[in-house]
Design an enzyme around this catalytic site. Structure first.
Site, PDB file in Angstrom:
ATOM      1  N   CYS A 152      -2.414  -3.392   7.070  1.00  0.00           N
ATOM      2  CA  CYS A 152      -1.932  -3.298   8.454  1.00  0.00           C
ATOM      3  C   CYS A 152      -2.330  -1.941   9.034  1.00  0.00           C
ATOM      4  O   CYS A 152      -2.778  -1.031   8.319  1.00  0.00           O
ATOM      5  CB  CYS A 152      -0.413  -3.481   8.495  1.00  0.00           C
ATOM      6  SG  CYS A 152       0.536  -2.036   7.958  1.00  0.00           S
ATOM      7  N   GLU A 192       0.830  -1.203   0.000  1.00  0.00           N
ATOM      8  CA  GLU A 192       0.000   0.000   0.000  1.00  0.00           C
ATOM      9  C   GLU A 192       0.867   1.257   0.000  1.00  0.00           C
ATOM     10  O   GLU A 192       0.550   2.252  -0.665  1.00  0.00           O
ATOM     11  CB  GLU A 192      -0.913   0.015   1.238  1.00  0.00           C
ATOM     12  CG  GLU A 192      -1.938  -1.114   1.259  1.00  0.00           C
ATOM     13  CD  GLU A 192      -1.439  -2.378   1.949  1.00  0.00           C
ATOM     14  OE1 GLU A 192      -0.214  -2.664   1.914  1.00  0.00           O
ATOM     15  OE2 GLU A 192      -2.281  -3.081   2.527  1.00  0.00           O
TER      16      GLU A 192
HETATM   17  N1  THU Z   1       2.065  -6.662   3.840  1.00  0.00           N
HETATM   18  C1  THU Z   1       1.677  -5.734   2.909  1.00  0.00           C
HETATM   19  O1  THU Z   1       2.458  -5.334   2.036  1.00  0.00           O
HETATM   20  N2  THU Z   1       0.409  -5.265   2.977  1.00  0.00           N
HETATM   21  C2  THU Z   1      -0.564  -5.750   3.805  1.00  0.00           C
HETATM   22  O2  THU Z   1      -1.705  -5.316   3.718  1.00  0.00           O
HETATM   23  C3  THU Z   1      -0.215  -6.757   4.813  1.00  0.00           C
HETATM   24  C4  THU Z   1       1.220  -7.125   4.907  1.00  0.00           C
HETATM   25  C5  THU Z   1       3.422  -7.217   3.726  1.00  0.00           C
HETATM   26  C6  THU Z   1       4.434  -6.778   4.718  1.00  0.00           C
HETATM   27  C7  THU Z   1       5.439  -7.911   4.642  1.00  0.00           C
HETATM   28  O3  THU Z   1       6.306  -7.696   3.533  1.00  0.00           O
HETATM   29  C8  THU Z   1       4.584  -9.132   4.330  1.00  0.00           C
HETATM   30  O4  THU Z   1       3.371  -8.617   3.829  1.00  0.00           O
HETATM   31  C9  THU Z   1       4.322 -10.003   5.538  1.00  0.00           C
HETATM   32  O5  THU Z   1       3.850  -9.253   6.599  1.00  0.00           O
END
Ligand code: THU
Length: 141
Positions: free
Chosen positions: A90, A59
């Site tokens: 998150c 995001e």
């Molecule tokens: N992650 C995202 O890029 N966006 C989300 O909405 C949830 C989590 C990523 C962060 C990390 O690189 C991986 O997913 C595991 O947490």
């Protein structure tokens, strides 16, 4: 173009960029695609780092691209992740999305097969703090 065709475009953009995620540590690729106020799509993927806390969410990447390309509002955003659970943004990314959204801005959460659920930004981040809070403070601080 109808609503479904537009959502299909957003899904396709998020899925394409998800395949480019740099995720050697989590093996959890995420893609995000934003439609801006002009109808343009901006996509980003998560980019992890050997120094783990320096990794960036999908995001955050999509928002950076939107701003760099001149977009100023998130009309809608779609996030796609792997697995069976909902890949909801998150906490930090909910606030990042908030900066460019309204309470009713749609946040679509997808898996490989398509959109699983659509939230509003206010569903995910109720009673949020945003740019209006700063505007309303005036000189009273
Ligand atoms: N992650 C995202 O890029 N966006 C989300 O909405 C949830 C989590 C990523 C962060 C990390 O690189 C991986 O997913 C595991 O947490």
């Amino acid at each position: 173009m109808g609503t479904h065709a537009r959502l299909d475009d957003l899904f396709a953009a998020a899925k394409a960029v998800q395949a480019r995620a740099h995720v050697p540590y989590s093996r959890f690729p995420v893609g995000a695609a934003i439609r801006d106020e002009a109808g343009r799509i901006h996509a980003g993927c998560n980019v992890e780092n050997a120094a783990y806390p320096q990794g960036a969410c999908a995001e955050a990447g999509a928002i950076s691209r939107m701003v760099a390309e001149g977009g100023r509002r998130i009309a809608e955003i779609l996030v796609i992740g792997p697995g069976d659970m909902l890949c909801t943004p998150c906490g930090g990314c909910r606030q990042r999305i908030r900066e460019f959204s309204r309470p009713d801005t749609p946040v679509h959460v997808a898996g490989p097969e398509g959109v699983r659920r659509t939230f509003t930004l206010d569903d995910l981040l109720p009673a949020s703090f945003g740019p209006d809070n700063l505007d309303s403070a005036g000189d009273a601080a």
